[in-house]
Every structure is written in C-alpha cells, then in structure tokens.
Write a protein that holds these residues in place. Structure first.
Motif, PDB file in Angstrom:
ATOM      1  N   GLY A 108      51.528  36.464 -50.534  1.00 49.68           N
ATOM      2  CA  GLY A 108      50.140  36.597 -50.123  1.00 49.68           C
ATOM      3  C   GLY A 108      50.217  36.480 -48.556  1.00 49.68           C
ATOM      4  O   GLY A 108      51.206  36.406 -47.744  1.00 49.68           O
ATOM      5  N   ASP A 109      49.021  37.025 -47.886  1.00 55.33           N
ATOM      6  CA  ASP A 109      48.862  37.060 -46.473  1.00 55.33           C
ATOM      7  C   ASP A 109      48.217  36.045 -45.881  1.00 55.33           C
ATOM      8  O   ASP A 109      47.979  36.009 -44.584  1.00 55.33           O
ATOM      9  CB  ASP A 109      47.994  38.469 -46.211  1.00 55.33           C
ATOM     10  CG  ASP A 109      46.598  38.539 -47.082  1.00 55.33           C
ATOM     11  OD1 ASP A 109      46.107  37.453 -47.476  1.00 55.33           O
ATOM     12  OD2 ASP A 109      46.257  39.323 -46.730  1.00 55.33           O
ATOM     13  N   THR A 110      47.981  34.907 -46.397  1.00 57.14           N
ATOM     14  CA  THR A 110      47.912  33.472 -45.915  1.00 57.14           C
ATOM     15  C   THR A 110      48.927  32.596 -45.948  1.00 57.14           C
ATOM     16  O   THR A 110      49.766  32.636 -46.699  1.00 57.14           O
ATOM     17  CB  THR A 110      46.571  33.120 -46.515  1.00 57.14           C
ATOM     18  OG1 THR A 110      47.011  32.852 -47.965  1.00 57.14           O
ATOM     19  CG2 THR A 110      45.373  33.865 -46.424  1.00 57.14           C
ATOM     20  N   VAL A 111      48.914  31.675 -45.112  1.00 61.31           N
ATOM     21  CA  VAL A 111      49.985  30.550 -44.931  1.00 61.31           C
ATOM     22  C   VAL A 111      49.358  29.320 -44.871  1.00 61.31           C
ATOM     23  O   VAL A 111      48.253  29.089 -44.203  1.00 61.31           O
ATOM     24  CB  VAL A 111      50.889  30.708 -43.807  1.00 61.31           C
ATOM     25  CG1 VAL A 111      50.128  30.693 -42.555  1.00 61.31           C
ATOM     26  CG2 VAL A 111      52.126  29.706 -43.788  1.00 61.31           C
ATOM     27  N   ALA A 112      50.005  28.110 -45.869  1.00 62.18           N
ATOM     28  CA  ALA A 112      49.342  26.780 -45.737  1.00 62.18           C
ATOM     29  C   ALA A 112      49.982  26.215 -44.604  1.00 62.18           C
ATOM     30  O   ALA A 112      51.183  26.072 -44.745  1.00 62.18           O
ATOM     31  CB  ALA A 112      49.376  26.311 -47.215  1.00 62.18           C
ATOM     32  N   ILE A 113      49.322  25.318 -43.835  1.00 63.17           N
ATOM     33  CA  ILE A 113      50.126  24.645 -42.744  1.00 63.17           C
ATOM     34  C   ILE A 113      49.413  23.142 -42.723  1.00 63.17           C
ATOM     35  O   ILE A 113      48.161  22.975 -42.916  1.00 63.17           O
ATOM     36  CB  ILE A 113      49.803  25.132 -41.162  1.00 63.17           C
ATOM     37  CG1 ILE A 113      50.242  26.841 -41.443  1.00 63.17           C
ATOM     38  CG2 ILE A 113      50.576  24.541 -40.295  1.00 63.17           C
ATOM     39  CD1 ILE A 113      49.824  27.462 -40.309  1.00 63.17           C
ATOM     40  N   ARG A 114      50.284  22.228 -42.664  1.00 62.37           N
ATOM     41  CA  ARG A 114      49.652  20.905 -42.010  1.00 62.37           C
ATOM     42  C   ARG A 114      50.568  20.127 -41.210  1.00 62.37           C
ATOM     43  O   ARG A 114      52.124  20.513 -41.099  1.00 62.37           O
ATOM     44  CB  ARG A 114      49.446  19.967 -43.360  1.00 62.37           C
ATOM     45  CG  ARG A 114      50.452  19.292 -44.092  1.00 62.37           C
ATOM     46  CD  ARG A 114      49.903  18.335 -44.909  1.00 62.37           C
ATOM     47  NE  ARG A 114      50.776  17.376 -45.481  1.00 62.37           N
ATOM     48  CZ  ARG A 114      51.114  16.063 -45.404  1.00 62.37           C
ATOM     49  NH1 ARG A 114      50.284  15.610 -44.465  1.00 62.37           N
ATOM     50  NH2 ARG A 114      52.156  15.367 -45.603  1.00 62.37           N
ATOM     51  N   MET A 115      50.142  19.138 -40.352  1.00 62.57           N
ATOM     52  CA  MET A 115      51.098  18.064 -39.687  1.00 62.57           C
ATOM     53  C   MET A 115      51.271  16.954 -40.257  1.00 62.57           C
ATOM     54  O   MET A 115      50.168  16.194 -40.319  1.00 62.57           O
ATOM     55  CB  MET A 115      50.453  18.201 -38.254  1.00 62.57           C
ATOM     56  CG  MET A 115      51.426  17.462 -37.023  1.00 62.57           C
ATOM     57  SD  MET A 115      50.798  17.060 -35.671  1.00 62.57           S
ATOM     58  CE  MET A 115      50.169  18.739 -35.039  1.00 62.57           C
ATOM     59  N   PRO A 116      52.191  16.403 -40.741  1.00 64.53           N
ATOM     60  CA  PRO A 116      52.349  15.177 -41.615  1.00 64.53           C
ATOM     61  C   PRO A 116      52.293  13.921 -40.582  1.00 64.53           C
ATOM     62  O   PRO A 116      52.653  13.919 -39.454  1.00 64.53           O
ATOM     63  CB  PRO A 116      53.714  15.306 -42.035  1.00 64.53           C
ATOM     64  CG  PRO A 116      54.572  16.347 -41.425  1.00 64.53           C
ATOM     65  CD  PRO A 116      53.523  17.183 -40.693  1.00 64.53           C
ATOM     66  N   ASP A 117      51.429  12.850 -40.938  1.00 65.47           N
ATOM     67  CA  ASP A 117      51.182  11.688 -40.432  1.00 65.47           C
ATOM     68  C   ASP A 117      52.514  10.776 -40.715  1.00 65.47           C
ATOM     69  O   ASP A 117      52.232   9.707 -41.307  1.00 65.47           O
ATOM     70  CB  ASP A 117      49.972  11.053 -40.758  1.00 65.47           C
ATOM     71  CG  ASP A 117      49.567   9.812 -39.981  1.00 65.47           C
ATOM     72  OD1 ASP A 117      50.125   9.753 -39.101  1.00 65.47           O
ATOM     73  OD2 ASP A 117      48.714   8.962 -40.566  1.00 65.47           O
ATOM     74  N   HIS A 118      53.661  11.207 -40.083  1.00 61.49           N
ATOM     75  CA  HIS A 118      54.711  10.315 -40.597  1.00 61.49           C
ATOM     76  C   HIS A 118      55.759  10.480 -39.287  1.00 61.49           C
ATOM     77  O   HIS A 118      56.170  11.830 -39.098  1.00 61.49           O
ATOM     78  CB  HIS A 118      55.419  10.740 -41.862  1.00 61.49           C
ATOM     79  CG  HIS A 118      56.479   9.837 -42.382  1.00 61.49           C
ATOM     80  ND1 HIS A 118      57.516   9.292 -41.765  1.00 61.49           N
ATOM     81  CD2 HIS A 118      56.286   8.865 -43.652  1.00 61.49           C
ATOM     82  CE1 HIS A 118      58.159   8.377 -42.435  1.00 61.49           C
ATOM     83  NE2 HIS A 118      57.331   8.153 -43.493  1.00 61.49           N
ATOM     84  N   GLU A 119      56.119   9.574 -38.592  1.00 64.65           N
ATOM     85  CA  GLU A 119      57.087   9.664 -37.481  1.00 64.65           C
ATOM     86  C   GLU A 119      58.468  10.312 -37.856  1.00 64.65           C
ATOM     87  O   GLU A 119      59.039  11.247 -37.038  1.00 64.65           O
ATOM     88  CB  GLU A 119      57.489   8.449 -36.938  1.00 64.65           C
ATOM     89  CG  GLU A 119      56.341   7.660 -36.210  1.00 64.65           C
ATOM     90  CD  GLU A 119      55.959   8.255 -34.952  1.00 64.65           C
ATOM     91  OE1 GLU A 119      56.912   8.900 -34.683  1.00 64.65           O
ATOM     92  OE2 GLU A 119      54.831   7.877 -34.536  1.00 64.65           O
TER      93      GLU A 119
END
Ligand code: AMP
Ligand code: MG
Length: 310
Positions: A105-116
């Motif tokens: 697909g032409d979308t990407v799923a992104i996140r910044m984890p809350d874990h050091e």
C-alpha cells in the motif's frame, strides 16, 4: 538467545538480522525497515500474511518525517501529544519505505515507543525498525522475553527488559483530511484523540468493535491453541475447563484470577492466556469484563479475537 546488550542487538540489525525488543505494549520483532530482505525475513519467521502491513518504530520526529511524503500539521500535533506512546499513525509513505513493509500500500504506520530500551536500540542502530509482535502470526502476543523464545525458538535474539507495562498493542489511527479513522483500538482512547482531531468512520472497514474481518486485522488473532470462549456468567463450568475471571470462580474449578482494574487486566492478559493454554484444557472460558473506558474496550477487542471461531 536472551540478552540485555543493546550494541550487540544493533550490530545484528545492521547485518540484516532480526532482534526481538521490548516496548511498553508487547515485545516487537525488529528489523531494518528500509532493508527489503530483512523485512521479508520478519514475515517468514512470523508466518505473517504478506498483505498485513508492519508498524515502523522511530526514536525521533525527524525519523518519522523521513518516512512520509507529507508531515501534516495534524500529524505534528498528534505526535507531540501522544509520542512516545502506544499510538500508531498511518500516513502517506515516502519512496524510502519499501512496499513489503506496507503490504504493497501507499501508506505507512509509524509510532515512537515509550520504552527507553526500544528507543536506545533504534538510536544505536541509526534508523527506523519494523516491529510487529514477536510471535507466530495469529497466536498470543508476547509480553516477556520468555514468551518470545517460546514462540519463535532459541535462535531469535531477544533484548530482555522484563514484562511489558501496558500489555496490549497500540491504538492504530489513519489520518485523512476528514479526520482520524480508528483501525485498531488500544490503550490510547478515542476520547483523548478527539481533543485534537475528529474521529470519522472508515470507508474501508467496519467499526473497530465489530466482530467482522477487516483488511490487515484478521478476526481470529491473539488466540490460545485451546478452544476459547467468552462467557457472561460462571454458573456452569465443565471440569475440563480453565476459567479466566475477575470475580470469584466456582469452587473446585481451575481458575486464573485477573486484576479488576483495566490497566492491570491489560498488562496481565496475554500472560494469563498463555498460562491457561499451558493446562491444555478442553476449553478456556473467559469471563467477559464489563468495565467502561478505552482500555476495557481494547481488552474486549482482544478477547473477541482470541475467542473467534476459525
Ligand atoms: P501488529 O504488527 O500485529 O501490531 O499489527 C499492526 C497493525 O497495524 C495491523 O492491524 C495492521 O493492519 C495495521 N497497519 C499497519 N500498517 C498499516 C497501514 N499502512 N494501513 C492500515 N493499517 C496498517
Ligand atoms: Mg501481532
């Protein structure tokens, strides 16, 4: 192999290898998100259908921006409010992101984890990592390093940081011009998201709480190998059952007692399902929790999928 050495893990990622790493939600199976071959190895090891896209994990906003073709004002607001944290944004992808990551697909799923440790790993490696749950596709997600080893075998390198704090997967939202579509409920509630962006019904998918298949979200998922059923009362329990419940279990039944608060229940859920499964019972009966609020909604979503028929 289980280790606590971040540099060793980063080196393995640089060679195109796979490393399971802790996040606040569940353990992820990491690989260089920009290396097609490494990403293919993730799909192969998990036995994951190629059309189920992966979430890309970042350690900075700059890194997130490098993955999308337009970092909108809304994306910026959502990121500053919820990152690092269990909220994943689906955005139009840049050409840097291989199609294998996004299921074509032409979308990407992104996140910044809350874990050091997750963020240190991404920093040491120096780029974004895919991070689907570190288990075989469809089975119970791992919330400890031991769960990862039990699911993927001793050859997978696992960075061990103890049990995950949140215990269920991130909320996934797609950002469109009309607003945010909830693709998967999680611990970040729609009430919080609505403070920033209106929630709209997806054109492509049924409501997040509907017990129907939707693209990339198989109905039966997070499932024990024993038959599993959700029940409203614990009146009649067959002797061959294991019960997972908040309230007092019937005398003489094999039972796993769950915390009565939503966060505690979520954090314990997958470990409890594994313990129930380990009895190899004829059936696992889960008392349907009645609590209100986003975390309980996300818990019920997982319980529905864990108990869905094939
Ligand atoms: P998991 O890796 O098991 O946490 O699952 C990732 C979830 O994010 C799945 O439900 C995917 O369908 C969803 N997802 C990932 N990328 C996308 C995308 N580009 N569009 C829609 N959903 C996505
Ligand atoms: Mg998963």
């Amino acid at each position: 192999m289980i280790t606590s050495d971040i540099q060793l893990a980063a080196d393995k990622l640089s060679r195109g290898g796979l490393v399971a790493f802790p996040t606040e939600t569940v353990y992820g199976l990491g690989a260089d998100a920009l290396d097609e071959d490494a990403v293919r190895r993730v799909f192969a090891l998990k036995g994951r259908p190629a059309n189920n896209p992966l979430i890309v994990h970042v350690s900075s906003i700059e890194m997130a921006k490098s993955l999308v073709c337009n970092w909108s004002k809304t994306a910026s607001l959502i990121a500053s409010r919820f990152w690092p944290g269990p909220l994943t944004m689906v955005l139009p992808k840049s050409d840097r992101v291989p199609g294998v990551v996004t299921g074509g697909g032409d979308t990407v799923a992104i996140r910044m984890p809350d874990h050091e440790i997750a963020r240190s790993l991404i920093e040491s490696f120096g780029g974004p990592l895919v991070g689907p749950s570190a288990n075989r596709s469809g089975t119970i997600s791992p919330t400890t390093a031991e769960h990862v080893e039990a699911s993927l075998g001793p050859d997978t390198l696992v960075l061990d940081a103890g049990p995950c704090q949140r215990g269920i997967e991130s909320t996934v939202i797609r950002i469109t011009e009309a607003g945010a579509e909830i693709l998967r409920p999680g611990v970040t509630g729609t009430n919080e998201i609505e403070e920033i962006i209106s929630i709209v019904q997806s054109d492509h998918e049924p409501p997040a709480n509907a017990p129907l298949p939707s693209p990339g979200m198989l109905t039966k998922h997070y499932a024990p190998s024993s038959e599993t059923r959700l029940v409203d009362d614990l009146g009649e329990i067959p002797g061959e059952a294991v019960v997972v419940c908040i309230s007092e279990p019937p005398a003489g039944s094999r039972a796993i007692r769950m915390p009565s608060d939503a966060s505690g229940y979520a954090a314990r859920l997958y470990a409890a399902l594994r313990e129930a499964d380990a009895f190899a019972p004829e059936i696992i009966l889960i008392e349907r929790p009645a609590g209100k609020g986003p975390i309980w909604d996300a818990v019920r979503d997982r319980l529905r999928r864990a108990s869905a028929q094939n």
